[in-house]
Every structure is written in structure tokens, then in C-alpha cells.
Scaffold this active site. Structure first.
Site, mmCIF file in Angstrom:
data_model
loop_
_atom_site.group_PDB
_atom_site.id
_atom_site.type_symbol
_atom_site.label_atom_id
_atom_site.label_comp_id
_atom_site.label_asym_id
_atom_site.label_seq_id
_atom_site.Cartn_x
_atom_site.Cartn_y
_atom_site.Cartn_z
ATOM 1 N N HIS A 1 9.173 6.924 8.366
ATOM 2 C CA HIS A 1 9.849 6.960 7.070
ATOM 3 C C HIS A 1 11.329 7.245 7.322
ATOM 4 O O HIS A 1 11.696 7.903 8.289
ATOM 5 C CB HIS A 1 9.225 8.039 6.180
ATOM 6 C CG HIS A 1 7.928 7.609 5.569
ATOM 7 N ND1 HIS A 1 7.709 7.589 4.214
ATOM 8 C CD2 HIS A 1 6.784 7.148 6.128
ATOM 9 C CE1 HIS A 1 6.483 7.148 3.974
ATOM 10 N NE2 HIS A 1 5.894 6.880 5.118
ATOM 11 N N ARG B 1 0.841 -1.204 0.000
ATOM 12 C CA ARG B 1 0.000 0.000 0.000
ATOM 13 C C ARG B 1 0.883 1.265 0.000
ATOM 14 O O ARG B 1 0.973 1.971 -0.991
ATOM 15 C CB ARG B 1 -0.938 -0.031 1.218
ATOM 16 C CG ARG B 1 -2.138 0.890 1.089
ATOM 17 C CD ARG B 1 -1.828 2.322 1.443
ATOM 18 N NE ARG B 1 -1.333 2.451 2.815
ATOM 19 C CZ ARG B 1 -0.795 3.577 3.282
ATOM 20 N NH1 ARG B 1 -0.661 4.634 2.512
ATOM 21 N NH2 ARG B 1 -0.352 3.632 4.526
ATOM 22 N N ASP B 2 1.566 1.512 1.088
ATOM 23 C CA ASP B 2 2.341 2.749 1.199
ATOM 24 C C ASP B 2 3.447 2.788 0.140
ATOM 25 O O ASP B 2 3.753 3.829 -0.431
ATOM 26 C CB ASP B 2 2.959 2.846 2.606
ATOM 27 C CG ASP B 2 3.226 4.277 3.023
ATOM 28 O OD1 ASP B 2 3.229 5.165 2.156
ATOM 29 O OD2 ASP B 2 3.456 4.521 4.216
ATOM 30 N N CYS C 1 6.915 10.262 -0.521
ATOM 31 C CA CYS C 1 5.831 11.165 -0.192
ATOM 32 C C CYS C 1 5.690 12.168 -1.325
ATOM 33 O O CYS C 1 6.682 12.778 -1.737
ATOM 34 C CB CYS C 1 6.128 11.885 1.116
ATOM 35 S SG CYS C 1 4.889 13.128 1.521
ATOM 36 N N ASN D 1 9.649 4.229 3.438
ATOM 37 C CA ASN D 1 9.468 3.743 4.804
ATOM 38 C C ASN D 1 10.721 3.031 5.302
ATOM 39 O O ASN D 1 11.585 2.624 4.543
ATOM 40 C CB ASN D 1 8.314 2.741 4.840
ATOM 41 C CG ASN D 1 6.971 3.416 4.667
ATOM 42 O OD1 ASN D 1 6.290 3.697 5.626
ATOM 43 N ND2 ASN D 1 6.604 3.698 3.419
HETATM 44 ZN ZN ZN Z 1 3.956 6.183 5.171
#
Ligand code: ZN
Length: 326
Positions: free
Chosen positions: A230, A34-35, A261, A270
């Protein structure tokens, strides 16, 4: 501490534990699907994602954030999330979470019977407006509505808040700890099951992490149980360690440290799953992870993501000899 089985093994481990104030077990939730993948424009085929979930499970991971119930036109990379939840539910003991931005997404998570839905809430007013198009207090109202909808449906899906930009924000700059505390209290009052603090843009340092968790723990108690860091400025693992010192034992991480980001171009992603797992192993903290399998999975995923930025250090040097038999 100090429980001893008949052959005295636990006692020896306790006595040689490098830091007896830390926990003996910790959980790494894999959030790469996901991230990580949401910040990579290429779309990983569903078949490969299924292999990733199976590989992480085989390597011992029992919490995986498999995707997000956002409209596919916004994040086509995550359009197959429903299918991934269905698959994850076939693996015994696997807790599959999904990110959910609103009530519509929450209804999909409830229908899919996901173990947990992660609702984002920005501590930064500016980030909230940019990301959710609403100020934080309106997002809290939505969270309350989602809790009621979940309860009305008789659903067992847990509701977890990811409090993003808790340590600072690229748009707003400083985020006041009292504002973080206020929002943590608001979502606990709204009836959520758990809360994590997230350093979305890599502004946290270990002292800040310790202070902010210490500030929020008295109002949230055991419900504050996750750290999401992160490694944007190289402090990811140090921040994990700081959170562990105040009793946090559950952390998000991405295989190969993928992610980033949109508001911090060039920023790395991350904390890397394999580096975090190595740190915990070296410290004598159990994660249930099989390193051989995890590193094989990393190599496989790195092959799928050729050309993307991958991070982490363990894959280059491997485990030290002193840990290889573990
Ligand atoms: Zn994150």
C-alpha cells in the site's frame, strides 16, 4: 542474460538494461475490483465491473482479483463475485483470483472453478483477532482444512496465502519477522501453492521489505512470489523495487490506487497499477501492458468513482516522451 536473436535485439536490450540484476518481465495483478472496491462504500454495478475486467484484459493484464466470497451482508459491494468469475473465465489466458475468508468461501471458489483463491492470514495476532476473529494459528488450521477440501474435490483452483500486516500493524504495532517466517513455513507445510507478503497498512520501508523477503525465501522458495504494498506513506513503489532486488516479480496493484484500510483512516490505497506499470516500463521490464488502453480504462473507472479518493501520478503528466513509442 545475453541470449541474442538473429538481429541482435535482445542483446542490445540486455546491454542497455539499467539494472542487469533485475528480472526482464514482471506481472501486475489488478486487485482494484476487490481490495479497492471493498473499501469504497458505493456499489459499482456489475455491468461496469465487467467492463473493467474486459478493459484490463484488453490492456494486457492477465491476472485480476475479481472479488471476494464473503457473505454479501458483510461486503455488498462484492456480492456479484460469482458472475465476475464466470465472465473472467471466458477471456483466454486470464487468471481470475478471488479472496476467500473461510471454508464456505473456498467451496464457492472451487465450485466456480476460479483459477486461484487468496486466503488471508494476519501476521499480527491483534489484527487476526480483529479481522478473522481467530488467532493466526487457528487460521492456519483452517487453511489446512481448505487445502484438503480442494484436493478431495479434485479441483485445480490454486491456493495462495496473502500474509497481511507482515511489516507491522496499526493495532499491535511491531510484527516480529520470526513470526512472519514461522507462519510462512506453516502454510507451506500445509500445502498451499504460493504466498505473498502484504504491507496492509503502509508500515514497510524498502530495507524492511528486502530483509523480510530474504528471511522467508529460503523456507518458501519459488512459492513466495508476490508483494502487496500500500502507498499509505508514499513508499509503495520503493517497496516494490526492494522486493524486485531479491527476485520477486509479481505485484498486486489497484487502478488509480484505490483502496485503503479500515484500521488506518485517511490512508491512501494500494500501489497504483498505472504508476507501477510505468516504473517497470521505464526500467526495461516487460509487463505486457498497453498504456493507451490502461489510461483510457483509468479515466473510465475514475468517471464511475467520482467523489471517491483516487491516487497515482501518471494520469496527470502522462508517459514521458522517451517512452511514448514503447
Ligand atoms: Zn491491500
Amino acid at each position: 542474460m545475453g541470449d541474442t536473436d538473429s538481429n541482435g535485439i535482445n542483446k542490445i536490450q540486455t546491454m542497455t538494461h539499467p539494472n542487469p540484476t533485475l528480472c526482464e518481465q514482471a506481472t501486475i495483478r489488478e486487485v482494484g475490483l476487490r481490495d479497492g472496491l471493498q473499501s469504497i462504500s458505493r456499489i459499482l454495478p456489475t455491468a461496469q465491473k465487467l467492463q473493467w475486467i474486459q478493459g484490463a484484459y484488453d490492456a494486457g493484464q492477465r491476472e485480476i482479483e475479481v472479488g471476494s466470497f464473503v457473505p454479501p451482508r458483510l461486503l455488498p459491494q462484492l456480492a456479484d463475485t460469482e458472475e465476475l468469475v464466470v465472465f473472467a473465465k471466458t477471456l483466454p489466458g486470464l487468471k481470475a483470483s478471488v479472496l476467500v475468508p473461510n471454508l464456505r468461501g473456498a467451496k464457492r471458489a472451487i465450485a466456480a472453478q476460479a483459477y486461484s483463491m487468496l486466503l488471508p492470514l494476519s501476521a499480527s495476532h491483534a489484527h487476526s483477532l480483529a479481522n478473522m476473529r481467530r488467532p493466526p494459528d487457528e487460521v492456519v488450521d483452517d487453511i489446512q482444512t481448505i487445502v484438503k477440501a480442494r484436493d478431495a474435490a479434485g479441483s485445480a483452483t490454486r491456493i495462495e496465502i496473502g500474509l497481511s500486516t507482515a511489516f507491522g500493524c496499526t493495532l499491535q504495532g511491531k510484527v516480529e519477522p520470526v513470526e512472519v517466517l514461522r507462519l510462512v513455513k506453516a502454510v507451506i507445510d500445509a500445502g498451499v501453492d504460493c504466498v505473498g507478503l502484504a504491507d496492509t497498512v503502509g508500515y514497510a520501508d524498502p530495507a524492511m521489505v528486502k530483509r523480510l523477503f530474504e528471511l522467508c525465501l529460503p523456507v518458501a522458495g519459488d512459492k513466495l512470489n508476490c508483494g502487496h504494498f500500500h502507498d499509505t506513506r508514499g513508499l509503495g513503489l520503493a517497496n516494490v523495487y526492494a522486493a524486485m532486488q531479491v527476485g520477486i516479480r509479481r505485484f498486486d496493484a489497484c487502478l488509480a490506487g484505490i483502496g485503503g484500510c479500515p484500521h488506518a483512516p485517511g490512508a491512501s490505497g494500494n500501489v497504483s497499477t498505472e504508476d507501477l506499470a510505468h516504473m517497470l516500463l521505464s526500467m526495461g521490464i516487460a509487463t505486457g501492458i498497453d498504456f493507451g488502453k490502461l489510461m483510457a480504462l483509468r479515466a473510465q473507472v475514475a468517471g464511475w468513482l467520482q467523489g471517491e479518493n483516487l491516487y497515482g501520478t501518471l494520469w496527470r503528466a502522462g508517459l514521458p516522451k522517451t517512452l511514448q513509442a514503447a
